[in-house]
Scaffold this motif. Structure first.
Motif, PDB file in Angstrom:
ATOM      1  N   PHE A 221     -15.156 -82.915-105.363  1.00 22.21           N
ATOM      2  CA  PHE A 221     -13.996 -82.090-105.757  1.00 22.21           C
ATOM      3  C   PHE A 221     -12.674 -83.073-106.014  1.00 22.21           C
ATOM      4  O   PHE A 221     -11.597 -82.304-106.405  1.00 22.21           O
ATOM      5  CB  PHE A 221     -13.660 -81.265-104.868  1.00 22.21           C
ATOM      6  CG  PHE A 221     -14.531 -79.845-104.642  1.00 22.21           C
ATOM      7  CD1 PHE A 221     -14.456 -78.932-105.451  1.00 22.21           C
ATOM      8  CD2 PHE A 221     -15.769 -79.964-103.909  1.00 22.21           C
ATOM      9  CE1 PHE A 221     -15.525 -77.652-105.329  1.00 22.21           C
ATOM     10  CE2 PHE A 221     -16.615 -79.035-103.686  1.00 22.21           C
ATOM     11  CZ  PHE A 221     -16.488 -77.981-104.553  1.00 22.21           C
ATOM     12  N   ARG A 222     -12.686 -84.187-106.104  1.00 23.04           N
ATOM     13  CA  ARG A 222     -11.775 -85.033-106.470  1.00 23.04           C
ATOM     14  C   ARG A 222     -10.457 -85.077-105.757  1.00 23.04           C
ATOM     15  O   ARG A 222      -9.301 -85.282-106.114  1.00 23.04           O
ATOM     16  CB  ARG A 222     -11.220 -85.155-108.195  1.00 23.04           C
ATOM     17  CG  ARG A 222     -12.229 -85.326-108.828  1.00 23.04           C
ATOM     18  CD  ARG A 222     -12.297 -85.475-110.521  1.00 23.04           C
ATOM     19  NE  ARG A 222     -11.215 -86.515-110.563  1.00 23.04           N
ATOM     20  CZ  ARG A 222     -11.370 -87.596-110.882  1.00 23.04           C
ATOM     21  NH1 ARG A 222     -12.681 -88.192-110.665  1.00 23.04           N
ATOM     22  NH2 ARG A 222     -10.275 -88.562-111.183  1.00 23.04           N
ATOM     23  N   GLY A 223     -10.529 -84.947-104.100  1.00 24.82           N
ATOM     24  CA  GLY A 223      -9.610 -84.831-103.390  1.00 24.82           C
ATOM     25  C   GLY A 223      -8.613 -83.734-103.276  1.00 24.82           C
ATOM     26  O   GLY A 223      -9.052 -82.497-103.858  1.00 24.82           O
ATOM     27  N   ASP A 228       2.840 -79.536-101.227  1.00 20.73           N
ATOM     28  CA  ASP A 228       4.236 -80.509-100.706  1.00 20.73           C
ATOM     29  C   ASP A 228       3.657 -82.068-100.952  1.00 20.73           C
ATOM     30  O   ASP A 228       4.654 -82.623-100.951  1.00 20.73           O
ATOM     31  CB  ASP A 228       4.436 -80.091 -99.102  1.00 20.73           C
ATOM     32  CG  ASP A 228       3.275 -80.224 -98.383  1.00 20.73           C
ATOM     33  OD1 ASP A 228       2.039 -79.918 -98.656  1.00 20.73           O
ATOM     34  OD2 ASP A 228       3.528 -80.311 -97.084  1.00 20.73           O
ATOM     35  N   GLU A 229       2.587 -82.097-100.838  1.00 17.31           N
ATOM     36  CA  GLU A 229       2.160 -83.525-101.058  1.00 17.31           C
ATOM     37  C   GLU A 229       1.327 -83.765-102.262  1.00 17.31           C
ATOM     38  O   GLU A 229       0.193 -83.448-102.162  1.00 17.31           O
ATOM     39  CB  GLU A 229       1.188 -83.881 -99.918  1.00 17.31           C
ATOM     40  CG  GLU A 229       1.371 -84.863 -98.515  1.00 17.31           C
ATOM     41  CD  GLU A 229       0.197 -85.092 -97.998  1.00 17.31           C
ATOM     42  OE1 GLU A 229      -0.548 -85.965 -98.116  1.00 17.31           O
ATOM     43  OE2 GLU A 229      -0.115 -84.102 -97.123  1.00 17.31           O
ATOM     44  N   ALA A 230       1.890 -83.900-103.333  1.00 20.49           N
ATOM     45  CA  ALA A 230       1.264 -83.810-104.737  1.00 20.49           C
ATOM     46  C   ALA A 230       0.394 -84.904-104.917  1.00 20.49           C
ATOM     47  O   ALA A 230       0.787 -85.823-105.848  1.00 20.49           O
ATOM     48  CB  ALA A 230       2.183 -83.411-105.529  1.00 20.49           C
ATOM     49  N   PRO A 238      -4.568 -83.154-110.356  1.00 13.26           N
ATOM     50  CA  PRO A 238      -4.610 -82.922-109.290  1.00 13.26           C
ATOM     51  C   PRO A 238      -6.148 -82.771-108.615  1.00 13.26           C
ATOM     52  O   PRO A 238      -6.811 -82.543-109.886  1.00 13.26           O
ATOM     53  CB  PRO A 238      -3.810 -81.496-108.975  1.00 13.26           C
ATOM     54  CG  PRO A 238      -3.643 -81.139-110.426  1.00 13.26           C
ATOM     55  CD  PRO A 238      -3.835 -82.366-111.349  1.00 13.26           C
ATOM     56  N   GLY A 239      -6.410 -82.815-107.475  1.00  5.71           N
ATOM     57  CA  GLY A 239      -7.676 -82.544-107.178  1.00  5.71           C
ATOM     58  C   GLY A 239      -8.137 -81.136-106.934  1.00  5.71           C
ATOM     59  O   GLY A 239      -7.124 -80.057-107.028  1.00  5.71           O
TER      60      GLY A 239
END
Length: 280
Positions: A221-223, A228-230, A238-239
DNA sequence: GTTTAACCCTGCACGC
DNA sequence: TGCGTGCAGGGTTAAA
Protein backbone atom coordinates in the motif's frame (compact mmCIF):
# COMPACT_ATOMS: atom_id res chain seq x y z
CA UNK A 1 9.41 6.72 8.74
CA UNK A 2 9.51 3.00 9.46
CA UNK A 3 10.56 -0.02 7.39
CA UNK A 4 7.70 0.00 4.83
CA UNK A 5 8.13 3.70 3.99
CA UNK A 6 11.91 3.31 3.82
CA UNK A 7 11.54 0.30 1.53
CA UNK A 8 9.09 2.12 -0.77
CA UNK A 9 11.56 5.02 -0.94
CA UNK A 10 14.42 2.63 -1.67
CA UNK A 11 12.49 1.03 -4.54
CA UNK A 12 11.66 4.47 -5.96
CA UNK A 13 15.33 5.46 -5.75
CA UNK A 14 16.38 2.18 -7.32
CA UNK A 15 14.15 2.83 -10.29
CA UNK A 16 14.80 6.52 -10.64
CA UNK A 17 18.30 7.52 -9.52
CA UNK A 18 20.46 4.41 -9.94
CA UNK A 19 22.68 5.00 -12.95
CA UNK A 20 22.57 8.76 -12.60
CA UNK A 21 25.73 10.76 -12.11
CA UNK A 22 25.84 13.43 -9.41
CA UNK A 23 26.97 16.73 -10.94
CA UNK A 24 26.91 18.81 -7.77
CA UNK A 25 26.19 18.23 -4.11
CA UNK A 26 25.07 21.08 -1.90
CA UNK A 27 24.61 21.23 1.85
CA UNK A 28 22.27 24.16 2.41
CA UNK A 29 23.57 27.21 4.32
CA UNK A 30 21.36 26.77 7.39
CA UNK A 31 22.69 25.53 10.72
CA UNK A 32 20.23 22.63 10.58
CA UNK A 33 21.82 21.37 7.39
CA UNK A 34 25.01 20.81 9.37
CA UNK A 35 22.95 18.79 11.82
CA UNK A 36 21.88 16.57 8.94
CA UNK A 37 25.52 15.82 8.06
CA UNK A 38 26.59 15.88 11.72
CA UNK A 39 29.24 13.19 11.28
CA UNK A 40 31.18 15.37 8.90
CA UNK A 41 33.11 18.34 10.25
CA UNK A 42 32.82 20.41 7.11
CA UNK A 43 30.35 20.64 4.25
CA UNK A 44 33.14 19.91 1.83
CA UNK A 45 34.04 16.59 3.50
CA UNK A 46 30.57 15.46 2.52
CA UNK A 47 30.02 17.12 -0.87
CA UNK A 48 33.43 16.35 -2.38
CA UNK A 49 32.82 12.62 -2.00
CA UNK A 50 29.54 12.82 -3.90
CA UNK A 51 30.12 15.22 -6.79
CA UNK A 52 31.26 13.54 -9.98
CA UNK A 53 30.18 10.03 -8.98
CA UNK A 54 27.51 7.73 -10.29
CA UNK A 55 24.95 6.02 -8.04
CA UNK A 56 25.34 2.32 -8.72
CA UNK A 57 22.89 0.55 -6.41
CA UNK A 58 20.54 0.82 -3.44
CA UNK A 59 20.21 -1.24 -0.28
CA UNK A 60 18.22 -1.08 2.91
CA UNK A 61 19.12 -2.15 6.40
CA UNK A 62 16.30 -1.64 8.88
CA UNK A 63 15.36 2.01 8.54
CA UNK A 64 18.60 2.96 6.75
CA UNK A 65 18.96 3.41 3.00
CA UNK A 66 22.38 2.90 1.43
CA UNK A 67 23.24 4.44 -1.93
CA UNK A 68 26.43 2.97 -3.35
CA UNK A 69 28.64 5.10 -5.56
CA UNK A 70 30.98 3.98 -8.33
CA UNK A 71 33.84 5.43 -6.26
CA UNK A 72 33.47 2.72 -3.62
CA UNK A 73 31.86 5.13 -1.18
CA UNK A 74 28.37 4.71 0.23
CA UNK A 75 25.87 7.45 1.06
CA UNK A 76 24.08 6.32 4.22
CA UNK A 77 20.68 7.89 4.93
CA UNK A 78 18.42 7.72 7.96
CA UNK A 79 15.12 9.59 7.73
CA UNK A 80 14.38 9.99 11.42
CA UNK A 81 10.83 11.21 11.93
CA UNK A 82 10.40 13.81 9.28
CA UNK A 83 13.19 13.28 6.76
CA UNK A 84 12.49 12.43 3.14
CA UNK A 85 13.82 12.50 -0.38
CA UNK A 86 12.00 14.40 -3.10
CA UNK A 87 12.77 14.59 -6.80
CA UNK A 88 12.79 18.05 -8.35
CA UNK A 89 14.48 20.24 -10.91
CA UNK A 90 15.73 23.77 -11.17
CA UNK A 91 12.27 25.08 -12.02
CA UNK A 92 10.68 23.70 -8.83
CA UNK A 93 11.25 25.75 -5.66
CA UNK A 94 13.14 24.09 -2.83
CA UNK A 95 10.72 23.16 -0.03
CA UNK A 96 11.28 24.66 3.40
CA UNK A 97 13.79 22.68 5.48
CA UNK A 98 15.68 21.35 2.49
CA UNK A 99 19.02 20.32 3.95
CA UNK A 100 20.88 18.71 1.04
CA UNK A 101 20.48 18.91 -2.76
CA UNK A 102 22.13 16.51 -5.22
CA UNK A 103 22.00 17.68 -8.83
CA UNK A 104 22.27 15.11 -11.61
CA UNK A 105 24.10 15.52 -14.91
CA UNK A 106 20.81 15.01 -16.65
CA UNK A 107 17.42 14.65 -15.04
CA UNK A 108 16.88 17.20 -12.30
CA UNK A 109 17.86 16.87 -8.68
CA UNK A 110 17.28 14.98 -5.45
CA UNK A 111 16.41 16.92 -2.29
CA UNK A 112 16.70 15.73 1.29
CA UNK A 113 14.07 17.62 3.27
CA UNK A 114 13.88 17.28 7.04
CA UNK A 115 12.05 19.81 9.29
CA UNK A 116 12.80 18.14 12.62
CA UNK A 117 16.37 17.22 11.73
CA UNK A 118 16.34 13.85 13.45
CA UNK A 119 17.37 12.42 10.11
CA UNK A 120 20.95 12.14 9.01
CA UNK A 121 23.19 11.57 5.98
CA UNK A 122 26.83 10.64 5.78
CA UNK A 123 29.34 9.21 3.33
CA UNK A 124 31.68 6.38 4.21
CA UNK A 125 33.85 3.89 2.32
CA UNK A 126 31.94 0.67 1.66
CA UNK A 127 34.62 -1.42 3.36
CA UNK A 128 34.25 0.78 6.47
CA UNK A 129 30.50 0.19 6.72
CA UNK A 130 31.12 -2.55 9.25
CA UNK A 131 32.69 0.01 11.56
CA UNK A 132 29.63 2.22 11.69
CA UNK A 133 28.28 1.59 15.17
CA UNK A 134 24.56 1.99 14.41
CA UNK A 135 24.70 -0.36 11.43
CA UNK A 136 26.86 -2.82 13.34
CA UNK A 137 24.38 -3.06 16.20
CA UNK A 138 21.39 -3.34 13.89
CA UNK A 139 19.51 -6.61 14.38
CA UNK A 140 18.20 -8.87 11.66
CA UNK A 141 15.87 -7.35 9.09
CA UNK A 142 12.44 -9.04 9.24
CA UNK A 143 12.22 -9.18 5.44
CA UNK A 144 15.59 -10.92 5.19
CA UNK A 145 15.24 -14.59 4.20
CA UNK A 146 17.38 -15.68 7.15
CA UNK A 147 14.72 -14.36 9.53
CA UNK A 148 13.14 -17.65 10.63
CA UNK A 149 10.54 -18.17 13.30
CA UNK A 150 12.76 -20.57 15.26
CA UNK A 151 15.58 -18.04 15.50
CA UNK A 152 13.04 -15.34 16.32
CA UNK A 153 11.50 -17.43 19.11
CA UNK A 154 14.87 -18.15 20.68
CA UNK A 155 15.82 -14.48 20.78
CA UNK A 156 12.40 -13.54 22.19
CA UNK A 157 12.85 -15.94 25.06
CA UNK A 158 16.28 -14.52 25.85
CA UNK A 159 14.67 -11.28 26.94
CA UNK A 160 12.28 -10.66 29.80
CA UNK A 161 10.61 -7.47 28.72
CA UNK A 162 7.36 -6.08 27.32
CA UNK A 163 6.71 -6.95 23.69
CA UNK A 164 6.16 -3.47 22.27
CA UNK A 165 9.41 -1.85 23.41
CA UNK A 166 11.25 -4.99 22.36
CA UNK A 167 9.75 -4.91 18.86
CA UNK A 168 10.82 -1.27 18.55
CA UNK A 169 14.35 -2.03 19.72
CA UNK A 170 16.49 -1.92 16.56
CA UNK A 171 19.10 -4.12 18.23
CA UNK A 172 16.45 -6.83 18.60
CA UNK A 173 14.71 -6.54 15.24
CA UNK A 174 15.22 -3.71 12.79
CA UNK A 175 12.59 -1.64 11.05
CA UNK A 176 9.60 -1.42 13.39
CA UNK A 177 8.57 1.87 15.01
CA UNK A 178 5.55 3.05 16.95
CA UNK A 179 2.94 2.57 14.24
CA UNK A 180 3.87 -0.88 12.97
CA UNK A 181 4.67 -2.34 16.39
CA UNK A 182 1.05 -1.64 17.38
CA UNK A 183 -0.32 -2.99 14.11
CA UNK A 184 1.83 -6.12 14.31
CA UNK A 185 0.70 -6.82 17.89
CA UNK A 186 -2.94 -6.44 16.87
CA UNK A 187 -2.51 -8.88 14.00
CA UNK A 188 -0.79 -11.30 16.36
CA UNK A 189 -3.55 -10.90 18.98
CA UNK A 190 -1.01 -9.98 21.63
CA UNK A 191 -0.97 -7.11 24.10
CA UNK A 192 1.83 -4.49 24.12
CA UNK A 193 2.72 -5.47 27.69
CA UNK A 194 2.96 -9.23 27.29
CA UNK A 195 6.35 -10.41 28.51
CA UNK A 196 8.54 -11.67 25.71
CA UNK A 197 9.48 -14.87 27.56
CA UNK A 198 5.86 -15.80 28.29
CA UNK A 199 4.81 -16.69 24.73
CA UNK A 200 3.72 -20.17 23.68
CA UNK A 201 5.26 -21.50 20.48
CA UNK A 202 1.93 -20.89 18.77
CA UNK A 203 2.03 -17.25 19.87
CA UNK A 204 5.62 -16.90 18.70
CA UNK A 205 4.58 -18.14 15.27
CA UNK A 206 1.61 -15.79 15.21
CA UNK A 207 3.85 -12.85 16.05
CA UNK A 208 6.42 -13.90 13.46
CA UNK A 209 3.80 -14.13 10.74
CA UNK A 210 2.18 -10.86 11.82
CA UNK A 211 5.52 -9.04 11.46
CA UNK A 212 6.08 -10.28 7.92
CA UNK A 213 2.51 -9.93 6.70
CA UNK A 214 1.96 -6.47 8.19
CA UNK A 215 5.17 -5.09 6.73
CA UNK A 216 4.57 -6.67 3.30
CA UNK A 217 1.01 -5.31 3.25
CA UNK A 218 2.18 -1.84 4.21
CA UNK A 219 4.78 -1.88 1.42
CA UNK A 220 2.11 -3.00 -1.04
CA UNK A 221 0.00 0.00 0.00
CA UNK A 222 3.09 2.23 -0.31
CA UNK A 223 3.37 3.12 3.37
CA UNK A 224 1.39 5.13 5.90
CA UNK A 225 0.70 8.83 5.42
CA UNK A 226 -0.88 10.36 8.53
CA UNK A 227 -2.26 13.90 8.55
CA UNK A 228 0.30 15.23 10.98
CA UNK A 229 3.31 13.34 9.64
CA UNK A 230 3.05 13.79 5.96
CA UNK A 231 5.16 11.00 4.52
CA UNK A 232 5.21 11.04 0.72
CA UNK A 233 7.16 8.97 -1.77
CA UNK A 234 10.03 10.17 -3.98
CA UNK A 235 7.58 11.91 -6.30
CA UNK A 236 5.47 13.51 -3.56
CA UNK A 237 2.67 10.97 -3.57
CA UNK A 238 1.19 9.83 -0.21
CA UNK A 239 0.81 6.19 0.79
CA UNK A 240 -2.47 4.33 1.32
CA UNK A 241 -1.82 2.13 4.34
CA UNK A 242 -3.34 4.68 6.76
CA UNK A 243 -6.71 3.39 5.50
CA UNK A 244 -5.75 -0.13 6.53
CA UNK A 245 -4.61 0.65 10.08
CA UNK A 246 -6.43 -1.47 12.66
CA UNK A 247 -5.43 0.26 15.90
CA UNK A 248 -2.87 3.06 15.51
CA UNK A 249 -4.48 6.46 16.05
CA UNK A 250 -7.98 4.94 16.29
CA UNK A 251 -8.75 5.75 19.94
CA UNK A 252 -12.47 5.32 20.65
CA UNK A 253 -13.27 3.99 17.19
CA UNK A 254 -14.69 0.47 16.91
CA UNK A 255 -12.27 -2.40 16.42
CA UNK A 256 -12.57 -3.62 12.83
CA UNK A 257 -12.78 -7.19 14.08
CA UNK A 258 -14.97 -7.09 17.22
CA UNK A 259 -16.44 -3.54 17.27
CA UNK A 260 -15.26 -2.75 20.82
CA UNK A 261 -13.52 0.64 21.18
CA UNK A 262 -9.80 0.97 20.56
CA UNK A 263 -7.84 2.13 23.60
CA UNK A 264 -4.71 4.27 23.86
CA UNK A 265 -2.29 3.85 26.75
CA UNK A 266 0.98 5.57 27.58
CA UNK A 267 4.02 3.40 27.85
CA UNK A 268 7.13 5.22 29.09
CA UNK A 269 6.21 8.39 27.26
CA UNK A 270 5.04 6.81 24.00
CA UNK A 271 1.52 5.99 22.98
CA UNK A 272 0.38 2.43 22.39
CA UNK A 273 -2.95 1.54 20.77
CA UNK A 274 -4.76 -1.74 21.20
CA UNK A 275 -8.05 -3.59 21.17
CA UNK A 276 -8.46 -4.94 24.71
CA UNK A 277 -10.86 -7.63 23.39
CA UNK A 278 -8.77 -9.00 20.54
CA UNK A 279 -5.36 -8.78 22.19
CA UNK A 280 -4.31 -10.76 25.27
C1' DG B 1 19.50 -6.73 32.22
C1' DT B 2 15.45 -3.77 32.32
C1' DT B 3 13.02 0.64 32.76
C1' DT B 4 12.39 5.42 32.77
C1' DA B 5 13.11 10.08 31.52
C1' DA B 6 15.40 13.59 29.15
C1' DC B 7 17.22 15.35 24.99
C1' DC B 8 17.61 16.68 20.03
C1' DC B 9 13.83 19.72 16.69
C1' DT B 10 9.76 21.91 14.36
C1' DG B 11 4.89 22.19 13.33
C1' DC B 12 0.56 21.89 14.83
C1' DA B 13 -3.56 21.65 17.96
C1' DC B 14 -5.27 23.43 21.86
C1' DG B 15 -6.85 26.62 25.56
C1' DC B 16 -7.00 31.09 27.44
C1' DT C 1 -6.19 37.33 16.87
C1' DG C 2 -2.33 35.78 19.22
C1' DC C 3 0.30 33.82 22.45
C1' DG C 4 2.19 30.04 25.40
C1' DT C 5 2.06 25.07 26.27
C1' DG C 6 2.16 20.39 25.22
C1' DC C 7 2.63 16.77 22.20
C1' DA C 8 4.36 13.87 18.35
C1' DG C 9 8.23 10.58 17.34
C1' DG C 10 13.44 7.73 16.11
C1' DG C 11 17.15 7.06 18.50
C1' DT C 12 20.75 7.67 22.04
C1' DT C 13 22.21 8.20 26.64
C1' DA C 14 22.38 8.55 31.52
C1' DA C 15 20.43 7.32 35.65
C1' DA C 16 17.52 4.52 38.59
Amino acid sequence: MELPEVEVMRRDLDRDVVGRKIATAEVRPSKNAMRTIRRHDKRKDFTSRLAGHKISKTDRRGKYVLLSLDSGDVLVVHFGMSGQFLRGNKRTALPAHTQVVLTFNQGGDLRFVDPRTFGEMFVTASDELGKVKELQHLAIDPLDHVFTWQAFGNTLAEHATKLKPLLMDQKFISGLGNIYSDEVLFHAGLRYDRMSDSLSSQEVRRLYRAIQETLQDAIRFRGTTLDDEAYVDLFGKPGEYQNELKVYGRTGQPCRRCRSPIVMVKLSGRSAYLCPQCQS
